[in-house]
Write a protein that holds these residues in place. Structure first.
Motif, PDB file in Angstrom:
ATOM      1  N   TRP A  60       0.799  -1.232   0.000  1.00 26.51           N
ATOM      2  CA  TRP A  60       0.000   0.000   0.000  1.00 26.51           C
ATOM      3  C   TRP A  60       0.831   1.281   0.000  1.00 26.51           C
ATOM      4  CZ3 TRP A  60      -1.789  -3.779   3.817  1.00 26.51           C
ATOM      5  CH2 TRP A  60      -2.893  -4.515   3.360  1.00 26.51           C
ATOM      6  N   ASN A  61       2.087   1.236  -0.455  1.00 24.64           N
ATOM      7  CA  ASN A  61       2.892   2.457  -0.343  1.00 24.64           C
ATOM      8  C   ASN A  61       2.382   3.579  -1.250  1.00 24.64           C
ATOM      9  OD1 ASN A  61       4.658   2.802  -2.880  1.00 24.64           O
ATOM     10  ND2 ASN A  61       5.093   0.681  -2.351  1.00 24.64           N
ATOM     11  N   ARG A  62       1.892   3.245  -2.456  1.00 21.81           N
ATOM     12  CA  ARG A  62       1.433   4.301  -3.370  1.00 21.81           C
ATOM     13  C   ARG A  62       0.210   5.046  -2.828  1.00 21.81           C
ATOM     14  NH1 ARG A  62       2.802   5.207  -8.734  1.00 21.81           N
ATOM     15  NH2 ARG A  62       1.332   6.535  -9.871  1.00 21.81           N
ATOM     16  N   PRO A  63      -0.842   4.346  -2.347  1.00 21.90           N
ATOM     17  CA  PRO A  63      -1.965   5.081  -1.740  1.00 21.90           C
ATOM     18  C   PRO A  63      -1.545   5.908  -0.522  1.00 21.90           C
ATOM     19  CG  PRO A  63      -2.611   2.824  -2.239  1.00 21.90           C
ATOM     20  CD  PRO A  63      -1.143   2.905  -2.458  1.00 21.90           C
ATOM     21  N   LEU A  64      -0.612   5.372   0.270  1.00 22.13           N
ATOM     22  CA  LEU A  64      -0.141   6.122   1.434  1.00 22.13           C
ATOM     23  C   LEU A  64       0.580   7.395   1.015  1.00 22.13           C
ATOM     24  CD1 LEU A  64       1.202   3.202   3.685  1.00 22.13           C
ATOM     25  CD2 LEU A  64      -0.742   4.694   4.185  1.00 22.13           C
TER      26      LEU A  64
END
Length: 465
Positions: A119-123
């Motif tokens: 989930w790094n991109r949404p974060l």
């Protein structure tokens, strides 16, 4: 292991001890500062899109702080608890604490790695990345996530080395990683043409080298606290008091990510990418201020904790006041330098003249009351060193959530003529009020804590001081 001891923490003069322990820990934090900002220096000077790449990596900072915060949650409470036990002569209990903290950090590392990879991109988008910077931010974070376990163990276990009084060994941990990072960064970024991914890879490999050094030392006969396979399990009876004490450093570090999100979102609204880029630089300058102060406090921690456990209140008191004087002197000197030449600090990170000019103006606003912040660090870290979890948590929550967070949104409404600069002004207003609160609370609770470990003669000395 029985022949190894750290009785010198309870017998040598406090001034001599603080010099012996604080110089390496301050040096380690200064080196760590280079470790943390060298990526940004190289990235900001990339020939193409250096300013956007710098902003993108700056957006990663909140996530990186969360990773560091979980290391603090375990180790910043565990190391003082272990030091207090050693002051009482309970080395086996201190060893159990360290090994249990190691087990918990391994579990946390696995969980954080999975979360960051999935989930790094949404974060990053939630934390202030724009369509112009998300590619740089995600490219950096995808690789950095793979080194989470090295970050956790290096930061977490190194605290137990310093907590035993081995400050030089703790300094070498940081030095090894920093030198490796400084060497590897230009190789991967420029020679291999990897850009921000190269910076992340250099960081991961450097942390892996530091982690190896830490684990080897704690497995050696030189260490008072050593790994024991039978103790490497999450014993919640031991961990809960450590986590309670470590909650304040966790809040201080993790809240930086929340605050960064709020700063970035507000600045993106009022000033666009340049304002967010300036905030990345200001955050790096804040590290220049904070890390040496934290190094001083870490140098004092083994002295304070050991003597608190050994029931020597006068040595605890002397350590605090010496720490307070030095911390205030340092924060005042650095404040004067920033006020005199803010553009010099900005030029370290970017050659862009417009960004330099904007950052220099913001810098004077953001650091307006830095000269008093030494008192905040001295009080906060001494609370932790003597095991006062409730007070340290209260101080941390007051500064970040009760004061700074609302002010980020309130100040632009109060000063609509220049809302971007008003956002930066939230920091000094919150700092001034939080320092006043911390000093007041500390003056009351510190005396109570000393009385609890005092004999009749000690109490007489405290009453007359």
């Amino acid at each position: 292991m029985a022949q190894i001891n750290n009785d010198f923490l309870g017998t040598e003069p406090v001034g001599k001890l603080l010099r012996k322990l604080a110089i390496p820990t301050v040096a380690a934090q200064l080196i760590n500062m280079l470790y943390n900002i060298v990526d940004r220096i190289y990235i900001g000077h990339m020939p193409e899109n250096g300013d956007l790449a710098l902003t993108g990596v700056g957006v990663c900072l909140p996530i990186i702080l969360i990773v560091s915060a979980f290391a603090s949650l375990v180790a910043s409470g565990g190391a003082p608890r272990a030091s207090i036990c050693m002051g009482k002569g309970e080395n086996d209990q201190a060893t159990r604490i360290m090994n249990s903290c190691l087990a918990l950090q391994l579990i946390l590392s696995a969980l954080l790695t999975v979360i960051l990879l999935l989930w790094n991109r949404p974060l990053l988008l939630a934390f202030g990345a724009s369509e112009n910077t998300i590619a740089f931010a995600a490219g950096y974070m995808n690789i950095y996530a793979l080194g989470t376990v090295f970050v956790q163990l290096t930061l977490g276990m190194n605290a137990f080395i310093t907590g035993q009084g081995y400050a030089k060994t703790g300094m070498y941990t940081v030095l090894i990683g920093a030198v490796s990072n400084i060497i590897l960064d230009p190789v991967f970024i420029f020679i291999c043409g990897m850009g921000v991914q190269g910076a992340a890879l250099a960081t991961v490999l450097s942390q892996a080298i530091s982690c190896t050094w830490v684990l080897l030392f704690l497995h050696s006969k030189k260490s008072i606290l050593r790994f024991r396979l039978k103790y490497i399990r999450p014993d919640m009876h031991l961990l809960l008091p450590c986590m309670a004490l470590g909650l304040a450093p966790f809040i201080m570090t993790a809240s930086e990510s929340v605050i960064s999100v709020c700063f970035n979102a507000s600045l993106l609204q009022y000033g666009g990418d340049p304002a967010v880029g300036a905030m990345t630089i200001l955050t790096s300058v804040m590290q220049i201020a904070m890390l040496p102060l934290q190094g001083l406090a870490q140098g004092a921690q083994p002295i304070t904790s050991y003597n608190f456990g050994a029931r020597k209140p006068e040595r605890v008191k002397a350590t605090f006041f010496l720490l307070l004087k030095i911390s205030l002197a340092f924060s005042t000197i650095l404040w004067a330098l920033i006020m005199a030449a803010p553009n010099v600090f900005a030029r370290i990170f970017t050659p862009d003249p417009e960004l330099i000019a904007f950052t220099a103006t913001a810098c004077r606003r953001y650091f307006a009351v830095l000269f008093v912040f030494g008192a905040q660090i001295a009080c906060q870290m001494t609370f932790i060193s003597i095991g006062r979890a409730k007070e340290s948590i209260t101080v941390a929550i007051m500064r970040k959530f009760i004061l700074l967070l609302p002010l980020i949104y309130l100040m632009p409404a109060l000063f609509p003529g220049d809302p971007a600069m008003a956002v930066y002004t939230a920091e000094p207003v919150a700092d001034f009020l939080s320092v006043a609160f911390a000093v007041t609370l500390f003056s009351i609770q510190f005396r109570k804590a000393l009385k609890k470990i005092s004999g009749p003669a000690d109490q007489d000395a405290l009453q007359t001081s």
